[in-house]
Design an enzyme around this catalytic site. Sequence first.
Site, PDB file in Angstrom:
ATOM      1  CD  GLU A 244     100.622  79.061   9.634  1.00  0.00           C
ATOM      2  OE1 GLU A 244     100.119  78.018   8.719  1.00  0.00           O
ATOM      3  OE2 GLU A 244     101.510  78.614  10.203  1.00  0.00           O
TER       4      GLU A 244
ATOM      5  CD  GLU B  21     101.115  76.038  14.135  1.00  0.00           C
ATOM      6  OE1 GLU B  21     100.152  76.736  14.420  1.00  0.00           O
ATOM      7  OE2 GLU B  21     101.616  75.376  13.200  1.00  0.00           O
TER       8      GLU B  21
HETATM    9  C1  GAL Z   1     101.107  75.382  10.621  1.00  0.00           C
HETATM   10  C2  GAL Z   1      99.645  75.376  10.653  1.00  0.00           C
HETATM   11  C3  GAL Z   1      99.060  74.173  11.211  1.00  0.00           C
HETATM   12  C4  GAL Z   1      99.755  72.762  10.731  1.00  0.00           C
HETATM   13  C5  GAL Z   1     101.217  72.913  10.671  1.00  0.00           C
HETATM   14  C6  GAL Z   1     101.889  71.972  10.307  1.00  0.00           C
HETATM   15  O1  GAL Z   1     101.364  76.161   9.317  1.00  0.00           O
HETATM   16  O2  GAL Z   1      99.332  76.491  11.363  1.00  0.00           O
HETATM   17  O3  GAL Z   1      97.685  73.787  11.232  1.00  0.00           O
HETATM   18  O4  GAL Z   1      99.381  72.967   9.495  1.00  0.00           O
HETATM   19  O5  GAL Z   1     101.492  74.114   9.953  1.00  0.00           O
HETATM   20  O6  GAL Z   1     103.402  71.936  10.239  1.00  0.00           O
END
Ligand code: GAL
Length: 811
Positions: A428, A504
């Site tokens: 991100e 993710e």
């Molecule tokens: C994502 C990020 C992670 C964590 C997560 C929490 O956007 O890549 O590091 O912050 O959100 O939902």
Amino acid sequence: MIILKKRDLLISFLLLVATAVNAQERVTIELTKGWKFSKGINEKAFENNFKDSKWESVTVPHDWAIYGPFDKEIDKQSTAIVQNGEKVATEKTGRTGALPYIGEAWYRNQFSVPNFDKNKKVILLFEGAMSEPKVFVNGQKVGEWNYGYNYFYFDITNFINSNGNNSLAVHLSNLGSSSRWYPGAGLYRKVKLIVKNKESIDQWGTFITTPIVSDNLAKVNIKTKVTGENLCIITKINDATGNEVAVDKTDAIFGNEFEQNIAVNNPHLWSPESPYLYTAVSQIYVDDILKDEITTRFGIRTIKYEANKGFSLNGKVRKLKGVCLHHDLGPIGTAINKAALRRQLTILKDMGCDAIRSSHNMPSLEQLELCDEMGFMFLAESFDEWAKPKVKNGYNRFFETDAEKDIVNLVHATRNHPCIVMWSSGNEVPDQWGSEGVKRAKWLQDIFHREDPSRLVTVGMDQVKATMESGFGALMDIPGLNYRLPLYEEAFKKFPQGFILGSETASTVSSRGIYKFPVVKVHSKQYPDFQSSSYDLEYCNWSNVPDDDFVLQDDKPWVIGEFVWTGFDYLGEPTPYDEMWPSRSSYFGINDLAGLPKDRFYLYRSRWNNNDKTLHILPHWNWEGREGETTPVFVYTNYDSAELFVNGKSMGIQRKNNSTPQNRYRLMWMDVKYKPGTIKVVAFDKDGKAVAEESIRTAEKPCQIKLEADRSSLEANGEDLAFVTVSVVDKKGNPCPTATNQLQFSVSGNGRYRAACNGDATSLELFHLPTMKLFSGKLVVLVQSTQETGKIALKVSGRGLKEATMLLYSN
Ligand code: GAL
């Protein structure tokens, strides 16, 4: 002075041991003992000749910040988290765990080099140092490395005192606002000294790939970088039992590199289900005199990513069933510990998970070794930031100067691990916006390709629209989407690769054993107790519940798998309570900070574990004061249907169906009214036959303590850990799911109390003190071995409770 002498004796002893177990050509010494540590003194302390007699004695790996105390003021970041869609800056208290990681510190040690002479080369290797280490040997600076997560080494040959002692000093410095989570602090990974001949294999000099693999033959390609003249190499390949299966000798060297192609017949392939490992023993000779020898473990396997087909391992298409993990190990912080890592992986294996993403940085070498051995595929990530900052003092300060060498070290140090199936150059990154970012993405990907042509590269992208427009997404080997489920279809159409990775997913929030009513699917929900509901229906404004991912994973052949955020809770980032004190650790974990499974564990297990049956009921059944109120019951199971009984009365049969994602993956009885007693679920097979049942009883008041260890036999190496789950039960033995008793721990015999954790994200009790409150009726105590063999006794007591003692053995 006396301390110094004792330390010297110890070092000599260690050297003797190390020499005895290594080939003479090369000696590797782990610098674990004899360290002196001081926090709060600046770099100048060096000029005053270090008066270190009053410094603390520590062993390395060491995390100086995990001992607390938690403090709201530490690294209070006043910021709008842009990637979370925030526009206005607010005060984020526990963002980095509220633990004292900020500041400067020194570590010092003494070492001697066995048989040092002019033909020797000495390498000093750090497997990570948090952060900005500056390294001094015998008063002279030998080098520095900015990124706290990376492995790095220096050739310190020219700094060595040939007779006797050498002093080593490491200065570390952590700035506030340098992280989005708890980064830890100190020499948190191993420090090693490698003594070898000048004519030898270079550090991380071997590179093993298996470019051609069939049932009856594998081509093993081994490149070996060396230093010296008139060298010849012999490489032997041994199978997992140590039998030699192939050997090759050559003196044809190209530049400073040998390249061998070695045939292995009828190869055993590496996979998560069968993690078979070979070793390559590389020997360097000059005129038939052995100069160096190293052993490298590797696996024979193929990986492929193909349009419309997806990811395949050894020719078989499969989807990655992965979780993201931060590097902290809960109550022991970031100090690397193999037993703690092994326990995490054992829990994940039981869930059916087969892949790990090291978010958002280089994994520990221990974690990779375990993934090779236990069978997990690995997405090895490098950065959370490129040139554009997420936090003021993050990696953006070093990106331009360091990114290339950081990737080079990541690849060189880890490329022989068969578990690694892809690299990630970023997560991100705000550089997703703008044309400079596209160039950076290409630059980094090209470095990975140059250093390792055998694997592809991803970036976890959250700005999917921007990456569609800029070309960023199109140029990635593997387009990884973080959340953004509604954009999967469009991304698949617009990006040329023909597949999408859920780099993710989920970011569902819950607290173990806590249930909130009414039961509704909702984002960003906050409650006065700063906990989130374990009905697994709460998420963030950018994320979703697990079932929504399952739909895409199951229905879209071009989705190649997912990495759930996260396998375990971690220190810092207490969303949705990042503005609420005392929340100081995450709610995202499938397992809590203590490693205890939340309900969600069973939801994933019911999908991912194809070998064992899952039948799990939630919530608990102790709702004094809620008699007659609606208390939905959910069952996570791989059976398609089941019947629920409350005190013997049927609540009807539920069957999985496609009406909603939740109905597709969970069995839910929404209208159950609470009545104390027993709830029982009976599961049916495809033919409607009752095949399994589970029940939960309302517990009476806590009466006695119960102890269950993950293992009862420890290695007497001073590092091994047993994780003992402590719970309380009523007089009939029913678990008490709401108990919060304050407990005391004591360890006697040949072990020591290391830490405890109850998984409560709002607890300010210190992990290393031998007392803690239960959270939802449970906590975990970590007992550590010493170097003595024998019995270890853990005693747990609490007011009004029958105490319990558990015997462990150290061998
Ligand atoms: C994502 C990020 C992670 C964590 C997560 C929490 O956007 O890549 O590091 O912050 O959100 O939902």
